[in-house]
Design a protein around this motif. Structure first.
Motif, PDB file in Angstrom:
ATOM      1  N   GLN A  28       0.912  -1.089   0.058  1.00 20.34           N
ATOM      2  CA  GLN A  28       0.004   0.131  -0.050  1.00 20.34           C
ATOM      3  C   GLN A  28       0.757   1.265  -0.090  1.00 20.34           C
ATOM      4  OE1 GLN A  28      -2.784  -0.297   3.387  1.00 20.34           O
ATOM      5  NE2 GLN A  28      -4.120  -1.669   1.845  1.00 20.34           N
ATOM      6  N   ARG A  47      -8.766  -0.115  -4.934  1.00 18.09           N
ATOM      7  CA  ARG A  47      -9.112  -0.378  -3.656  1.00 18.09           C
ATOM      8  C   ARG A  47      -8.088  -0.430  -2.506  1.00 18.09           C
ATOM      9  NH1 ARG A  47     -11.926  -4.300  -6.772  1.00 18.09           N
ATOM     10  NH2 ARG A  47     -10.468  -5.996  -6.092  1.00 18.09           N
ATOM     11  N   SER A  48      -7.013  -0.697  -3.053  1.00 22.14           N
ATOM     12  CA  SER A  48      -5.663  -0.793  -2.074  1.00 22.14           C
ATOM     13  C   SER A  48      -5.563   0.639  -1.969  1.00 22.14           C
ATOM     14  CB  SER A  48      -4.445  -1.312  -2.815  1.00 22.14           C
ATOM     15  OG  SER A  48      -3.503  -1.237  -1.943  1.00 22.14           O
ATOM     16  N   ASN A  68      -7.335   3.291  -1.737  1.00 17.15           N
ATOM     17  CA  ASN A  68      -8.508   3.703  -0.860  1.00 17.15           C
ATOM     18  C   ASN A  68      -8.502   3.137   0.544  1.00 17.15           C
ATOM     19  OD1 ASN A  68      -9.617   5.360  -2.693  1.00 17.15           O
ATOM     20  ND2 ASN A  68     -10.989   3.656  -3.604  1.00 17.15           N
ATOM     21  N   ARG A  69      -7.988   2.093   0.704  1.00 14.04           N
ATOM     22  CA  ARG A  69      -7.923   1.156   1.955  1.00 14.04           C
ATOM     23  C   ARG A  69      -6.700   2.061   2.634  1.00 14.04           C
ATOM     24  NH1 ARG A  69      -9.270  -3.664  -0.542  1.00 14.04           N
ATOM     25  NH2 ARG A  69      -7.058  -3.986  -0.795  1.00 14.04           N
ATOM     26  N   HIS A 112      -6.872   4.024   6.100  1.00 16.62           N
ATOM     27  CA  HIS A 112      -6.040   3.686   7.170  1.00 16.62           C
ATOM     28  C   HIS A 112      -5.021   4.919   7.647  1.00 16.62           C
ATOM     29  CE1 HIS A 112      -3.862   0.562   9.706  1.00 16.62           C
ATOM     30  NE2 HIS A 112      -2.699   1.066   9.263  1.00 16.62           N
TER      31      HIS A 112
END
Length: 141
Positions: free
Chosen positions: A94, A124-125, A127-128, A132
């Motif tokens: 990430q 998606r990665s 956005n995660r 975080h």
């Protein structure tokens, strides 16, 4: 209440006189915007920036924009340190993707092609990772 002619403020939109009444605060705000635009145009002319607007050598930026105060510079450094700290707490994949997208300006598709995965996985990665990082930064403050 004062009367103004909108044609004076918006000549591209009003071909004829259009008089309206506005509160004093609105008039002052509009006049301040005109003063700031005129000051900008004077600075641009004074520093001959109108000759170099297509040069891409940074002259316009340093000439036309106000210099940062030491406090602004310090605040920016603190923010960058916090962001770097949050990125360092992310999983390696990430962090690499965040760095590629936001610091190197790569698109999701470019990162996906480089890593050999689908674009949606990269999106998606990232956005995660941002979610975080938001949690990390919220807890840091």
């Amino acid at each position: 209440m004062k009367e103004i002619n909108l044609r004076e403020y918006y000549p591209d939109f009003y071909n004829t006189d259009y008089i309206i009444e506005v509160p004093d605060e609105v008039l002052e705000t509009m006049q301040e915007a005109v003063r700031k635009e005129n000051a900008y145009q004077r600075r641009k002319f004074r520093h001959k920036a109108h000759y170099s607007l297509d040069r891409d050598d940074g002259i316009e930026h340093s000439t036309l924009y106000q210099a940062l105060t030491p406090q602004d510079i310090c605040e920016q450094q603190e923010i960058m340190e916090q962001i770097s700290m949050a990125i360092s707490m992310l999983p390696e994949k990430q962090a690499r993707r965040i760095h590629a997208h936001y610091f190197h300006g790569m698109s999701f598709a470019e990162i996906a092609a480089e890593e050999g995965v689908h674009r949606s996985q990269i999106m998606r990665s990232i956005n995660r990772a941002l979610a975080h990082m938001a949690i990390i930064l919220k807890n840091y403050r």
